[in-house]
Design an enzyme around this catalytic site. Structure first.
Site, short mmCIF file in Angstrom:
data_model
loop_
_atom_site.label_atom_id
_atom_site.label_comp_id
_atom_site.label_asym_id
_atom_site.label_seq_id
_atom_site.Cartn_x
_atom_site.Cartn_y
_atom_site.Cartn_z
N HIS A 88 0.44 -1.22 -0.54
CA HIS A 88 -0.38 -0.44 0.40
C HIS A 88 0.81 1.60 -0.17
O HIS A 88 2.56 1.17 -0.31
CB HIS A 88 -1.47 -0.06 1.37
CG HIS A 88 -1.48 -0.90 1.64
ND1 HIS A 88 -2.78 -1.39 0.32
CD2 HIS A 88 -1.60 -2.12 1.81
CE1 HIS A 88 -3.17 -2.54 0.51
NE2 HIS A 88 -2.58 -3.17 1.81
N GLU A 125 -2.08 0.34 7.86
CA GLU A 125 -1.33 -0.74 7.21
C GLU A 125 -0.08 -0.30 6.64
O GLU A 125 1.08 -0.70 7.26
CB GLU A 125 -1.82 -1.62 6.46
CG GLU A 125 -1.23 -2.39 5.80
CD GLU A 125 -1.83 -4.03 5.02
OE1 GLU A 125 -1.65 -4.98 4.66
OE2 GLU A 125 -3.42 -3.02 4.83
N HIS A 180 2.66 -7.41 4.15
CA HIS A 180 1.50 -6.93 4.54
C HIS A 180 1.07 -7.27 6.31
O HIS A 180 1.61 -7.83 6.69
CB HIS A 180 0.23 -7.13 4.05
CG HIS A 180 0.49 -6.83 2.12
ND1 HIS A 180 -0.39 -5.96 2.05
CD2 HIS A 180 1.22 -7.44 1.25
CE1 HIS A 180 -0.20 -5.70 0.40
NE2 HIS A 180 0.95 -7.00 0.23
N GLU A 262 1.76 -11.85 5.93
CA GLU A 262 0.55 -11.07 6.30
C GLU A 262 1.13 -11.29 8.31
O GLU A 262 0.60 -12.07 7.78
CB GLU A 262 -0.88 -11.35 6.01
CG GLU A 262 -1.44 -11.85 5.24
CD GLU A 262 -2.20 -10.27 4.91
OE1 GLU A 262 -2.18 -9.50 5.53
OE2 GLU A 262 -2.52 -10.52 3.92
#
Length: 297
Positions: A88, A125, A180, A262
């Site tokens: 992101h 995040e 992430h 993750e």
């Protein structure tokens, strides 16, 4: 990573492994500093202190310029290239038109990028992923690796998932990792590693990387769990801490071994407390570095 390049479902003490040169180097530096302190070193060290004194005995004890020096420790990742993708971008939410543009990911189309998720008190995040990426880069470079980041806080939005994959491809990376954190309901905890499934359509063909990416994924999972003490996901992977997907452009379009991690669930208060901790983020980076080192050796 929230729901996009994300799962379809709305995530101890350090133990030195045989290959843990990363922590061994850090421990050696700490021991050297402690020895210096006991010996009464100041400023730039014992040698410089002695060289600057009028005491002839101290000067005599100072090593000469021709004295033999210790051999520099081997750097196990010398010659290796690692691509790190911080998921992101903190300012994606200010550029919705750009990030919502559809891009081809082989077996379909996805948004160029997404905003990602955040903790309930607003820790994004994207801030987490960039912080861990910087920590990981430092550790890998200390081991001799060349590190390529898909972006480094140097652009207002994106890059698109297609560009993120291309960065590792163009660099000829020996391994690529996309960092992430998840955005699942409270009570869903733990980390998991996402590996590429086979995709051969729409210009994407990742056949050559599926098997090595699985090896990379397992090495990363094992090291991350050992170093951070975090449990494997209790909601994805059936307790394996591994997931295989064919809907992520970053994996579909990669031509180098690549996985996503993750690191935890930002929406669960217990996981969020870890993700917000600088000390834990350093452990997360160390776990990733050790997993990559195991794979690349």
């Amino acid at each position: 990573m929230s729901h996009h390049e994300k799962s379809p479902t709305p995530h101890a003490p350090l133990h030195a492994p045989a290959h843990g040169r990363l922590r061994a180097a850090a421990l050696g530096a700490a021991l050297a500093a402690a020895s210096c302190a006991l010996a009464g070193c100041h400023g730039t060290g014992a040698a410089a202190h002695a060289a600057g004194t009028d005491d002839p005995k101290a000067r005599a004890a100072t090593p000469s310029a021709t004295a033999p020096t210790a051999t520099a420790p081997a750097r196990p990742l010398a010659g290796k290239v690692v691509a790190i993708d911080p998921g992101h971008n903190p300012d994606n939410h200010l550029h919705t038109a750009q990030i919502n543009k559809q891009v081809a990911v082989g077996n379909g189309h996805k948004e160029c990028d997404t905003t990602g998720t955040s903790t309930n008190d607003g820790y994004a995040e994207a801030d987490f992923t960039l912080d861990v990426a910087h920590r990981l880069r430092t550790l890998l470079e200390e081991q001799g690796a060349k590190v390529v980041l898909t972006y480094d806080g140097d652009r207002p939005w994106g890059p698109c998932v297609t560009e993120r994959a291309e960065a590792g491809n163009k660099a000829g990376a020996d391994a690529a990792l996309s960092i992430h954190a998840d955005g699942a309901p409270v009570g869903r905890r733990g980390f998991h590693v996402i590996m590429p499934g086979r995709v051969d359509e729409g210009g994407a063909d990742n056949a050559a990387i599926v098997r090595p990416s699985r090896t990379l994924g397992k090495d990363l999972r094992n090291a991350f769990q050992r170093v951070t003490g975090s449990a494997r996901s209790n909601y994805i992977g059936g307790g394996t801490g591994l997931d295989t997907r064919t809907d992520l452009g970053g994996l579909n379009l990669s031509t180098v071994p690549k996985v996503f991690i993750e690191c935890g669930n930002m929406r669960d208060p217990k996981d969020a407390a870890l993700l917000k901790s600088p000390a834990w983020r350093q452990k997360a980076a160390l776990g990733m570095a050790e997993g990559l080192e195991k794979y690349l050796k």
